[in-house]
Design a protein around this motif. Sequence first.
Motif, PDB file in Angstrom:
ATOM      1  N   SER A  49      -1.226   5.687  28.796  1.00  0.00           N
ATOM      2  CA  SER A  49      -2.504   5.600  29.791  1.00  0.00           C
ATOM      3  C   SER A  49      -2.181   6.326  31.078  1.00  0.00           C
ATOM      4  CB  SER A  49      -3.065   5.084  29.929  1.00  0.00           C
ATOM      5  OG  SER A  49      -3.006   4.181  28.021  1.00  0.00           O
ATOM      6  N   ASN A  57      -7.349   6.957  34.480  1.00  0.00           N
ATOM      7  CA  ASN A  57      -8.193   7.226  34.119  1.00  0.00           C
ATOM      8  C   ASN A  57      -9.025   6.497  32.421  1.00  0.00           C
ATOM      9  OD1 ASN A  57      -8.731   7.977  36.285  1.00  0.00           O
ATOM     10  ND2 ASN A  57      -7.860  10.728  35.126  1.00  0.00           N
ATOM     11  N   ASP A  58      -8.109   5.946  31.615  1.00  0.00           N
ATOM     12  CA  ASP A  58      -8.857   5.820  30.219  1.00  0.00           C
ATOM     13  C   ASP A  58      -8.867   4.214  31.251  1.00  0.00           C
ATOM     14  OD1 ASP A  58      -8.065   7.924  28.920  1.00  0.00           O
ATOM     15  OD2 ASP A  58      -6.040   6.970  29.034  1.00  0.00           O
ATOM     16  N   PHE A  59      -9.224   3.537  31.907  1.00  0.00           N
ATOM     17  CA  PHE A  59      -9.552   2.414  32.703  1.00  0.00           C
ATOM     18  C   PHE A  59     -10.712   2.184  33.108  1.00  0.00           C
ATOM     19  CE2 PHE A  59      -5.276   1.281  31.011  1.00  0.00           C
ATOM     20  CZ  PHE A  59      -5.409   0.525  30.153  1.00  0.00           C
ATOM     21  N   GLN A  60     -11.574   1.765  32.929  1.00  0.00           N
ATOM     22  CA  GLN A  60     -13.141   1.931  33.769  1.00  0.00           C
ATOM     23  C   GLN A  60     -12.512   0.579  34.471  1.00  0.00           C
ATOM     24  OE1 GLN A  60     -15.551   3.707  33.474  1.00  0.00           O
ATOM     25  NE2 GLN A  60     -14.263   4.605  30.987  1.00  0.00           N
ATOM     26  N   HIS A  62     -13.328  -3.848  31.168  1.00  0.00           N
ATOM     27  CA  HIS A  62     -13.633  -2.962  30.729  1.00  0.00           C
ATOM     28  C   HIS A  62     -13.156  -1.431  30.694  1.00  0.00           C
ATOM     29  CE1 HIS A  62     -17.187  -4.363  32.562  1.00  0.00           C
ATOM     30  NE2 HIS A  62     -16.306  -4.989  33.876  1.00  0.00           N
ATOM     31  N   HIS A  63     -12.671  -0.860  29.163  1.00  0.00           N
ATOM     32  CA  HIS A  63     -12.324  -0.579  29.141  1.00  0.00           C
ATOM     33  C   HIS A  63     -12.998   0.449  28.648  1.00  0.00           C
ATOM     34  CE1 HIS A  63      -8.536  -3.335  29.050  1.00  0.00           C
ATOM     35  NE2 HIS A  63      -9.299  -3.670  27.910  1.00  0.00           N
ATOM     36  N   SER A  64     -11.339   2.204  28.706  1.00  0.00           N
ATOM     37  CA  SER A  64     -13.137   2.745  28.156  1.00  0.00           C
ATOM     38  C   SER A  64     -12.682   2.697  26.619  1.00  0.00           C
ATOM     39  CB  SER A  64     -11.750   4.617  28.781  1.00  0.00           C
ATOM     40  OG  SER A  64     -11.033   4.315  27.322  1.00  0.00           O
ATOM     41  N   GLU A  65     -14.250   3.322  25.912  1.00  0.00           N
ATOM     42  CA  GLU A  65     -13.895   3.441  24.751  1.00  0.00           C
ATOM     43  C   GLU A  65     -12.522   4.258  24.255  1.00  0.00           C
ATOM     44  OE1 GLU A  65     -16.297   2.345  22.514  1.00  0.00           O
ATOM     45  OE2 GLU A  65     -17.225   1.310  24.484  1.00  0.00           O
ATOM     46  N   LYS A  66     -11.772   5.249  24.082  1.00  0.00           N
ATOM     47  CA  LYS A  66     -10.810   5.564  24.195  1.00  0.00           C
ATOM     48  C   LYS A  66      -9.718   5.089  23.873  1.00  0.00           C
ATOM     49  CE  LYS A  66      -7.108   8.922  25.238  1.00  0.00           C
ATOM     50  NZ  LYS A  66      -6.955   9.345  26.450  1.00  0.00           N
ATOM     51  N   LYS A  93     -10.356   0.404  24.104  1.00  0.00           N
ATOM     52  CA  LYS A  93     -10.913  -0.122  23.282  1.00  0.00           C
ATOM     53  C   LYS A  93     -10.069   0.396  21.810  1.00  0.00           C
ATOM     54  CE  LYS A  93     -14.796  -1.181  25.311  1.00  0.00           C
ATOM     55  NZ  LYS A  93     -16.263  -1.582  24.489  1.00  0.00           N
ATOM     56  N   THR A 121      -6.904  -1.267  37.805  1.00  0.00           N
ATOM     57  CA  THR A 121      -7.712  -2.051  37.754  1.00  0.00           C
ATOM     58  C   THR A 121      -7.501  -2.700  38.499  1.00  0.00           C
ATOM     59  OG1 THR A 121      -8.684  -2.386  35.840  1.00  0.00           O
ATOM     60  CG2 THR A 121      -8.754  -0.780  35.521  1.00  0.00           C
TER      61      THR A 121
END
Length: 108
Positions: A2, A5-8, A20-24, A26, A81
Amino acid sequence: MSSENDFQDSCHLNEQRNSHHSEKVKKNLVTRLNRIEGQIRGIKALIEKDTYCDDVITQISATQSALNSVGRLLLEGHLRTCVVEKIQNGDEEIIDELLVTVGRLMKK
């Protein structure tokens, strides 16, 4: 695997422990877990049908591997993160937490 940027960022919202994971990410995790859930049901069915033990063990091994993959993906996001953020904020206790977490994952 990954991208960062895929992780908030910001694992702590109002001092609550949140991820806080991105929708992608999750969606990827839920898809993998749904597949694993199906594998578990399949293993149960194999046992109920008295399937040859080695065949059941092979399916168990595949399921464990899939679950380990989910764990690695979550750990990667956590490192990119939460851990980085806490270290940047001077909270070095996260290292002890991380060592315990990695230890749990390595027991498998």
